[in-house]
Design a protein around this motif. Structure first.
Motif, PDB file in Angstrom:
ATOM      1  N   ILE A 141       0.839  -1.200   0.000  1.00 45.56           N
ATOM      2  CA  ILE A 141       0.000   0.000   0.000  1.00 45.56           C
ATOM      3  C   ILE A 141       0.873   1.248   0.000  1.00 45.56           C
ATOM      4  O   ILE A 141       0.635   2.200  -0.748  1.00 45.56           O
ATOM      5  CB  ILE A 141      -0.948  -0.004   1.212  1.00 45.56           C
ATOM      6  CG1 ILE A 141      -1.975  -1.128   1.082  1.00 45.56           C
ATOM      7  CG2 ILE A 141      -1.656   1.349   1.342  1.00 45.56           C
ATOM      8  CD1 ILE A 141      -2.902  -1.265   2.273  1.00 45.56           C
ATOM      9  N   LEU A 142       1.904   1.233   0.825  1.00 46.08           N
ATOM     10  CA  LEU A 142       2.812   2.391   0.889  1.00 46.08           C
ATOM     11  C   LEU A 142       3.520   2.606  -0.440  1.00 46.08           C
ATOM     12  O   LEU A 142       3.688   3.746  -0.894  1.00 46.08           O
ATOM     13  CB  LEU A 142       3.829   2.186   2.013  1.00 46.08           C
ATOM     14  CG  LEU A 142       3.253   2.167   3.439  1.00 46.08           C
ATOM     15  CD1 LEU A 142       4.333   1.789   4.443  1.00 46.08           C
ATOM     16  CD2 LEU A 142       2.659   3.522   3.785  1.00 46.08           C
ATOM     17  N   LYS A 143       3.926   1.509  -1.078  1.00 44.17           N
ATOM     18  CA  LYS A 143       4.581   1.616  -2.383  1.00 44.17           C
ATOM     19  C   LYS A 143       3.622   2.185  -3.428  1.00 44.17           C
ATOM     20  O   LYS A 143       4.008   3.014  -4.262  1.00 44.17           O
ATOM     21  CB  LYS A 143       5.096   0.246  -2.827  1.00 44.17           C
ATOM     22  CG  LYS A 143       5.894   0.287  -4.131  1.00 44.17           C
ATOM     23  CD  LYS A 143       6.533  -1.051  -4.424  1.00 44.17           C
ATOM     24  CE  LYS A 143       5.514  -2.098  -4.782  1.00 44.17           C
ATOM     25  NZ  LYS A 143       6.144  -3.369  -5.243  1.00 44.17           N
ATOM     26  N   GLY A 144       2.353   1.757  -3.367  1.00 47.58           N
ATOM     27  CA  GLY A 144       1.361   2.269  -4.309  1.00 47.58           C
ATOM     28  C   GLY A 144       1.129   3.753  -4.137  1.00 47.58           C
ATOM     29  O   GLY A 144       0.988   4.490  -5.116  1.00 47.58           O
ATOM     30  N   LYS A 145       1.102   4.224  -2.884  1.00 48.35           N
ATOM     31  CA  LYS A 145       0.912   5.650  -2.642  1.00 48.35           C
ATOM     32  C   LYS A 145       2.108   6.454  -3.129  1.00 48.35           C
ATOM     33  O   LYS A 145       1.954   7.579  -3.611  1.00 48.35           O
ATOM     34  CB  LYS A 145       0.655   5.898  -1.148  1.00 48.35           C
ATOM     35  CG  LYS A 145      -0.670   5.322  -0.655  1.00 48.35           C
ATOM     36  CD  LYS A 145      -0.901   5.592   0.810  1.00 48.35           C
ATOM     37  CE  LYS A 145      -1.350   7.020   1.039  1.00 48.35           C
ATOM     38  NZ  LYS A 145      -2.691   7.284   0.483  1.00 48.35           N
ATOM     39  N   CYS A 146       3.310   5.875  -3.013  1.00 50.81           N
ATOM     40  CA  CYS A 146       4.514   6.550  -3.528  1.00 50.81           C
ATOM     41  C   CYS A 146       4.449   6.695  -5.049  1.00 50.81           C
ATOM     42  O   CYS A 146       4.787   7.740  -5.599  1.00 50.81           O
ATOM     43  CB  CYS A 146       5.764   5.776  -3.130  1.00 50.81           C
ATOM     44  SG  CYS A 146       6.200   5.907  -1.381  1.00 50.81           S
ATOM     45  N   GLY A 151       3.632  10.092  -9.827  1.00 47.36           N
ATOM     46  CA  GLY A 151       2.879  10.414 -11.033  1.00 47.36           C
ATOM     47  C   GLY A 151       2.383  11.846 -11.015  1.00 47.36           C
ATOM     48  O   GLY A 151       2.449  12.554 -12.018  1.00 47.36           O
ATOM     49  N   LYS A 152       1.897  12.306  -9.849  1.00 47.36           N
ATOM     50  CA  LYS A 152       1.434  13.691  -9.730  1.00 47.36           C
ATOM     51  C   LYS A 152       2.586  14.662  -9.907  1.00 47.36           C
ATOM     52  O   LYS A 152       2.449  15.698 -10.561  1.00 47.36           O
ATOM     53  CB  LYS A 152       0.768  13.894  -8.365  1.00 47.36           C
ATOM     54  CG  LYS A 152      -0.551  13.155  -8.193  1.00 47.36           C
ATOM     55  CD  LYS A 152      -1.122  13.389  -6.811  1.00 47.36           C
ATOM     56  CE  LYS A 152      -2.437  12.637  -6.629  1.00 47.36           C
ATOM     57  NZ  LYS A 152      -2.994  12.831  -5.270  1.00 47.36           N
ATOM     58  N   ASN A 153       3.750  14.333  -9.308  1.00 43.76           N
ATOM     59  CA  ASN A 153       4.918  15.212  -9.433  1.00 43.76           C
ATOM     60  C   ASN A 153       5.389  15.302 -10.887  1.00 43.76           C
ATOM     61  O   ASN A 153       5.766  16.380 -11.366  1.00 43.76           O
ATOM     62  CB  ASN A 153       6.056  14.700  -8.558  1.00 43.76           C
ATOM     63  CG  ASN A 153       5.757  14.840  -7.076  1.00 43.76           C
ATOM     64  OD1 ASN A 153       4.899  15.632  -6.690  1.00 43.76           O
ATOM     65  ND2 ASN A 153       6.458  14.077  -6.245  1.00 43.76           N
ATOM     66  N   ASN A 154       5.357  14.160 -11.609  1.00 48.71           N
ATOM     67  CA  ASN A 154       5.771  14.163 -13.013  1.00 48.71           C
ATOM     68  C   ASN A 154       4.843  15.020 -13.855  1.00 48.71           C
ATOM     69  O   ASN A 154       5.288  15.746 -14.751  1.00 48.71           O
ATOM     70  CB  ASN A 154       5.797  12.730 -13.551  1.00 48.71           C
ATOM     71  CG  ASN A 154       6.936  11.918 -12.972  1.00 48.71           C
ATOM     72  OD1 ASN A 154       7.919  12.477 -12.486  1.00 48.71           O
ATOM     73  ND2 ASN A 154       6.808  10.597 -13.008  1.00 48.71           N
ATOM     74  N   ASN A 155       3.550  14.974 -13.570  1.00 45.15           N
ATOM     75  CA  ASN A 155       2.594  15.797 -14.303  1.00 45.15           C
ATOM     76  C   ASN A 155       2.848  17.273 -14.055  1.00 45.15           C
ATOM     77  O   ASN A 155       2.785  18.098 -14.968  1.00 45.15           O
ATOM     78  CB  ASN A 155       1.158  15.435 -13.898  1.00 45.15           C
ATOM     79  CG  ASN A 155       0.735  14.078 -14.424  1.00 45.15           C
ATOM     80  OD1 ASN A 155       1.298  13.581 -15.396  1.00 45.15           O
ATOM     81  ND2 ASN A 155      -0.247  13.466 -13.796  1.00 45.15           N
ATOM     82  N   ASN A 156       3.162  17.621 -12.800  1.00 45.80           N
ATOM     83  CA  ASN A 156       3.462  19.019 -12.478  1.00 45.80           C
ATOM     84  C   ASN A 156       4.730  19.474 -13.178  1.00 45.80           C
ATOM     85  O   ASN A 156       4.819  20.603 -13.674  1.00 45.80           O
ATOM     86  CB  ASN A 156       3.608  19.188 -10.963  1.00 45.80           C
ATOM     87  CG  ASN A 156       2.293  19.030 -10.228  1.00 45.80           C
ATOM     88  OD1 ASN A 156       1.226  19.218 -10.809  1.00 45.80           O
ATOM     89  ND2 ASN A 156       2.363  18.670  -8.948  1.00 45.80           N
ATOM     90  N   ASP A 157       5.754  18.596 -13.235  1.00 48.09           N
ATOM     91  CA  ASP A 157       7.002  18.935 -13.915  1.00 48.09           C
ATOM     92  C   ASP A 157       6.781  19.156 -15.406  1.00 48.09           C
ATOM     93  O   ASP A 157       7.356  20.057 -16.014  1.00 48.09           O
ATOM     94  CB  ASP A 157       8.036  17.826 -13.710  1.00 48.09           C
ATOM     95  CG  ASP A 157       8.528  17.752 -12.274  1.00 48.09           C
ATOM     96  OD1 ASP A 157       8.326  18.739 -11.544  1.00 48.09           O
ATOM     97  OD2 ASP A 157       9.097  16.712 -11.896  1.00 48.09           O
ATOM     98  N   ASP A 158       5.909  18.325 -16.020  1.00 47.96           N
ATOM     99  CA  ASP A 158       5.622  18.462 -17.445  1.00 47.96           C
ATOM    100  C   ASP A 158       4.952  19.800 -17.728  1.00 47.96           C
ATOM    101  O   ASP A 158       5.265  20.471 -18.712  1.00 47.96           O
ATOM    102  CB  ASP A 158       4.713  17.315 -17.919  1.00 47.96           C
ATOM    103  CG  ASP A 158       5.453  15.987 -17.937  1.00 47.96           C
ATOM    104  OD1 ASP A 158       6.698  16.005 -17.923  1.00 47.96           O
ATOM    105  OD2 ASP A 158       4.782  14.943 -17.954  1.00 47.96           O
ATOM    106  N   ARG A 159       4.019  20.176 -16.842  1.00 54.31           N
ATOM    107  CA  ARG A 159       3.341  21.462 -17.045  1.00 54.31           C
ATOM    108  C   ARG A 159       4.306  22.618 -16.890  1.00 54.31           C
ATOM    109  O   ARG A 159       4.260  23.597 -17.634  1.00 54.31           O
ATOM    110  CB  ARG A 159       2.174  21.590 -16.058  1.00 54.31           C
ATOM    111  CG  ARG A 159       0.955  20.749 -16.423  1.00 54.31           C
ATOM    112  CD  ARG A 159      -0.251  21.173 -15.633  1.00 54.31           C
ATOM    113  NE  ARG A 159      -0.115  20.885 -14.216  1.00 54.31           N
ATOM    114  CZ  ARG A 159      -0.503  19.767 -13.649  1.00 54.31           C
ATOM    115  NH1 ARG A 159      -1.048  18.814 -14.382  1.00 54.31           N
ATOM    116  NH2 ARG A 159      -0.354  19.584 -12.349  1.00 54.31           N
ATOM    117  N   SER A 160       5.214  22.529 -15.911  1.00 54.74           N
ATOM    118  CA  SER A 160       6.197  23.596 -15.700  1.00 54.74           C
ATOM    119  C   SER A 160       7.142  23.704 -16.889  1.00 54.74           C
ATOM    120  O   SER A 160       7.495  24.786 -17.327  1.00 54.74           O
ATOM    121  CB  SER A 160       6.993  23.324 -14.422  1.00 54.74           C
ATOM    122  OG  SER A 160       6.152  23.318 -13.301  1.00 54.74           O
ATOM    123  N   SER A 161       7.560  22.549 -17.423  1.00 51.02           N
ATOM    124  CA  SER A 161       8.464  22.536 -18.574  1.00 51.02           C
ATOM    125  C   SER A 161       7.800  23.149 -19.792  1.00 51.02           C
ATOM    126  O   SER A 161       8.410  23.922 -20.531  1.00 51.02           O
ATOM    127  CB  SER A 161       8.886  21.093 -18.871  1.00 51.02           C
ATOM    128  OG  SER A 161       9.682  21.044 -20.023  1.00 51.02           O
TER     129      SER A 161
END
Length: 209
Positions: A141-146, A151-161
């Motif tokens: 469960i902890l691994k799934g939440k990580c 995934g959310k952080n990658n989406n934010n990075d893509d938008r910033s880029s």
């Protein structure tokens, strides 16, 4: 469906056998999990928001739908939709692919076990499931939440880029325009409009400037 009131993590248990559902529910609650139980893969997908009839959830399950599901633990052999089919549908969904899936079975079939693990199952538990098996769930469960957070952080990075690229293009265009204006001014011409100038010299002769 059955729902416990207090727990840190929420597990959706899927089994067509009432006896097995009650057993896994008791084990999960004893291990301090919040538990929801359903008797088929199609009901599990509906609970997770992938059912064909999204608007037909009963009022008794409306409170459950508000709870985030952190793990699905499902029997393998079920009518209509097997636990493997449920696993595949979840992994094909961008919204559900990071939810850990654990599969249970009373049959120890190596080929079946390997196929489930290769296609995304975190664990394959042999029935009867024991209390000690519950200790294996929390790390998944902890691994799934990580994974979900990454995934959310990658989406934010893509938008910033993407935003940064637009700013660079705008800056370059502005620099090119300023360079053109300076060049035109150095040549003694207006950057907005270039036209010939005339000056009269030596009587009637005209000189083009």
């Amino acid at each position: 469906m059955a729902l416990a009131a207090e727990s840190q993590f929420h597990v959706l248990a899927v089994d067509d056998s009432l006896i097995d559902r009650k057993l896994i529910e008791r084990l999960l609650k004893t291990s301090s999990f919040l538990v929801t139980t359903v008797d088929s893969g199609s009901k599990a997908l509906k609970f997770l928001g992938l059912g064909e009839d999204h608007g037909s959830a009963s009022s008794s399950s409306s409170e459950q739908l508000e709870a985030e599901v952190n793990m699905v633990i499902t029997d393998y052999c079920m009518p209509e939709m097997t636990g493997y089919d449920l696993l595949k549908k979840m992994k094909e969904s961008s919204a559900l692919k990071n939810i850990p899936v654990v599969i249970m079975s009373s049959e120890n079939v190596p080929a079946r076990i390997n196929r489930c693990l290769e296609d995304g199952a975190e664990e394959f538990l042999l029935k009867p499931v024991k209390l000690s098996d519950m200790n294996k769930l929390r790390p998944h469960i902890l691994k799934g939440k990580c994974k979900e957070q990454q995934g959310k952080n990658n989406n934010n990075d893509d938008r910033s880029s993407s935003s940064g690229s637009r700013d660079i293009i705008t800056t370059n265009a502005s620099s090119n325009l300023n360079s053109t204006k300076r060049k035109a001014m150095d040549e003694g011409l207006s950057p907005e409009r270039k036209r010939a100038g005339f000056s009269r010299k030596n009587g009637n002769s005209l000189t083009v400037l």
